[in-house]
Motif scaffolding. Structure first.
Motif, mmCIF file in Angstrom:
data_model
loop_
_atom_site.group_PDB
_atom_site.id
_atom_site.type_symbol
_atom_site.label_atom_id
_atom_site.label_comp_id
_atom_site.label_asym_id
_atom_site.label_seq_id
_atom_site.Cartn_x
_atom_site.Cartn_y
_atom_site.Cartn_z
ATOM 1 N N ASP A 428 0.848 -1.180 0.000
ATOM 2 C CA ASP A 428 0.000 0.000 0.000
ATOM 3 C C ASP A 428 0.892 1.242 0.000
ATOM 4 N N GLU A 429 0.478 2.261 -0.762
ATOM 5 C CA GLU A 429 1.322 3.447 -0.891
ATOM 6 C C GLU A 429 1.568 4.135 0.444
ATOM 7 N N GLN A 430 0.611 4.115 1.357
ATOM 8 C CA GLN A 430 0.785 4.756 2.659
ATOM 9 C C GLN A 430 1.381 3.806 3.701
ATOM 10 N N LEU A 431 0.954 2.553 3.701
ATOM 11 C CA LEU A 431 1.352 1.608 4.749
ATOM 12 C C LEU A 431 2.613 0.820 4.404
ATOM 13 N N GLY A 432 2.983 0.735 3.142
ATOM 14 C CA GLY A 432 4.045 -0.160 2.733
ATOM 15 C C GLY A 432 3.526 -1.581 2.677
ATOM 16 N N ARG A 433 4.361 -2.555 3.050
ATOM 17 C CA ARG A 433 3.913 -3.953 3.058
ATOM 18 C C ARG A 433 2.755 -4.102 4.038
ATOM 19 N N CYS A 434 1.719 -4.832 3.623
ATOM 20 C CA CYS A 434 0.514 -4.892 4.442
ATOM 21 C C CYS A 434 -0.184 -6.232 4.278
ATOM 22 N N LEU A 435 -1.135 -6.491 5.180
ATOM 23 C CA LEU A 435 -1.902 -7.735 5.217
ATOM 24 C C LEU A 435 -3.381 -7.396 5.110
ATOM 25 N N ALA A 436 -4.123 -8.153 4.307
ATOM 26 C CA ALA A 436 -5.549 -7.899 4.137
ATOM 27 C C ALA A 436 -6.276 -9.190 3.800
ATOM 28 N N ILE A 437 -7.605 -9.131 3.822
ATOM 29 C CA ILE A 437 -8.468 -10.257 3.453
ATOM 30 C C ILE A 437 -9.308 -9.846 2.252
#
Length: 540
Positions: A428-437
């Motif tokens: 994500d552009e704001q969060l960087g590496r991220c986890l989602a469902i």
């Protein structure tokens, strides 16, 4: 071989749990083999082996080359339907259908035969037979002639779509069809006749078919004739195995099947069934394979025990065997140290697996190359195994460094391109590496909901462990960083969506739920994702 049978051992149904429909069984000496449908999953056709009809081991998937099977573009629940496995003349014969389209009025279905001397050997180039209908079967008559039967599909308005069972002779050497095509059977009043198998005993030809559609009205119908071309008279029961009149039966949707005789002359009948969730009426396990005893009576017909066609959960094994049972429930741990994918795993449609994954590019890891979306019918980098119990836990360790939002990888509970729950790592552009469902719950156009919750979860660099806990109709996802404790995400997902019966167009769904690893790169740069392990543990 011992002549003693252990009284406390029974065959427990289903014998092939999880997605294993349309069984075809044959015996060679003391060995039994069952072939089942695999639809869009590659390689095609599952073959299990047993010596006692109690314990079964998956040993082969023969349709493992592009010339035998290429399903790129095949819609969901197309591909391999209802194989027929027989043995004659010192060879195994495998008849199969590759379904290219099954929605709408017309069906594009192509029927082939391949042969091999060894069940786990390299099968011959396929011989094309016809495209007139699905569920083909091969019968080896005792006079050396060979006969091919399949259901006939009639697309014309005002005509029954299930147009009867057609018969044609094959040349015994070339296996090429010749002579007239004869329509020999139009089924019972239940209709939708399909899944034909022919047998011969004491001068009678017995024609077994499946009827009623492969849902809760399903049934196995038996008829016989003195002439292979008919006319055929129906069994006094009409349906020798069915659950259609017993909604409380543990095994539902019982029907499409095949039978085999033991060395001692006993007859066992294998058939598809399902175990729906009691409070949902949906079957994430898909259509499974069960077994029943048949007894021949003086009237020359095989009968279910006590004349009751309702399938039993426990069945006495063959007499004359000293039988033990393989421990249950199942547990599988893979560290991907081998250069071969464990046999429990499959992928979707693609006859060129090297384009999807590698076990050698980074030894000790399963490397998936990011490919197309989970909704693709062509190149999905998804490697998964069947769910085989109503409750289970699956975990994997992922190393993945996405560079932008079009790259993702993770753990997926998958039914088809329109029904899945996906715990994934992305950028994500704001969060960087991220986890989602991401969840797709049977939407006709494949629209998914994502991310669940207000936003994805920011992640540091490094390995991440992913976990799915399935408890009947509920799914919970968790994750862990390094050696930290598991962190359960605050979502109780509806797992029963991953079933034949759920979603738009559910009447045309025929497979079952899988759990596994996936990677996408929608930018087309094939960003790799490395999976260090995979653990599957059944809880029921």
């Amino acid at each position: 071989m011992s002549t003693k049978i252990m009284a406390d051992i029974q065959i427990q149904n289903p014998i092939l749990p999880g997605f294993n429909p349309d069984p075809s069984i044959c015996r060679v000496g003391n060995d039994y083999y069952i072939a089942t449908s695999t639809f869009e999953w590659y390689p095609g056709v599952q073959i299990h082996h047993s010596t006692d009809l109690v314990n079964w081991t998956l040993i082969a998937r023969p349709l493992n080359r592009p010339d035998l099977l290429d399903m790129r573009g095949n819609p969901d629940s197309c591909g391999i339907w209802a194989p027929c496995l027989t043995h004659s003349d010192g060879r195994f014969y495998l008849v199969y259908t590759d379904v290219k389209r099954h929605s709408g009025d017309a069906k594009d279905v192509h029927n082939y035969i391949t042969t091999c001397e060894k069940i786990d050997g390299d099968w011959s180039a396929p011989i094309y037979i016809n495209s007139s209908g699905f569920d083909p079967s091969l019968f080896h008559d005792d006079d050396g002639r060979k006969w091919f039967v399949n259901m006939l599909w009639d697309y014309r308005p005002g005509k029954p779509k299930f147009g009867g069972i057609v018969l044609q002779e094959l040349d015994a050497k070339s296996l090429k069809p010749f002579g007239p095509v004869r329509n020999i059977f139009h089924g019972s009043e239940l209709g939708m006749e399909e899944g034909p198998h022919l047998y011969k005993r004491n001068g009678y030809y017995y024609l077994l078919t499946a009827e009623g559609g492969t849902e809760y009205n399903h049934a196995s119908t038996l008829a016989r004739s003195r002439d292979i071309a008919g006319p055929y008279e129906l069994h006094p029961l009409t349906h020798i195995v069915t659950s259609r009149s017993n909604p409380q039966a543990h095994l539902q949707r019982a029907g499409h099947g095949d039978w085999v005789e033991t060395l001692e002359g006993e007859t066992f009948f294998v058939h598809l069934c399902s175990r729906p969730l009691r409070n949902r009426g949906r079957s994430p396990l898909g259509r499974e394979t069960a077994i029943q005893r048949l007894e021949w009576r003086d009237d020359g017909w095989p009968w279910p025990l006590e004349g009751d066609p309702t399938p039993r959960v426990e069945v006495a094994p063959p007499t004359g065997l000293d039988v033990s049972r393989t421990p249950q429930p199942r547990e599988q741990h893979c560290d991907f140290s081998s250069s071969q994918l464990p046999i429990d795993f499959q992928w979707l449609r693609m006859p060129y697996p090297e384009e999807l994954f590698s076990l050698t590019e980074r030894p000790g890891y399963l490397r998936l190359f990011g490919r197309e979306s989970l909704g693709s019918l062509f190149r999905s980098a998804l490697v998964a195994r069947r769910q085989q119990a109503l409750c289970y836990t699956a975990t994997t360790t992922l190393e993945f460094e996405p560079e932008h939002f079009q790259q993702m990888a993770g753990l997926v509970c998958y039914y088809n391109s329109r029904k899945y729950h996906y715990l994934y790592v992305s950028h994500d552009e704001q969060l960087g590496r991220c986890l989602a469902i991401m969840s797709c719950e049977g939407d006709a156009n494949g629209h998914a909901r994502y991310p669940l919750g207000e936003s994805p979860i920011a992640l540091p660099d490094g390995p991440i462990r992913l976990r799915a806990d399935v408890q009947f109709e509920h799914l919970y996802f968790s994750y862990a960083l390094s050696n930290d404790d598991w962190r359960r995400l605050p979502f109780k997902l509806e797992y029963s969506w991953l079933s034949d019966e759920a979603g738009t167009g559910a009447g045309n769904n025929f497979t079952g739920a899988f759990v596994g690893m996936a990677a996408q790169d929608l930018a087309g740069t094939a960003q790799p994702a490395d999976f260090a392990d995979f653990h599957y543990q059944e809880l029921s």
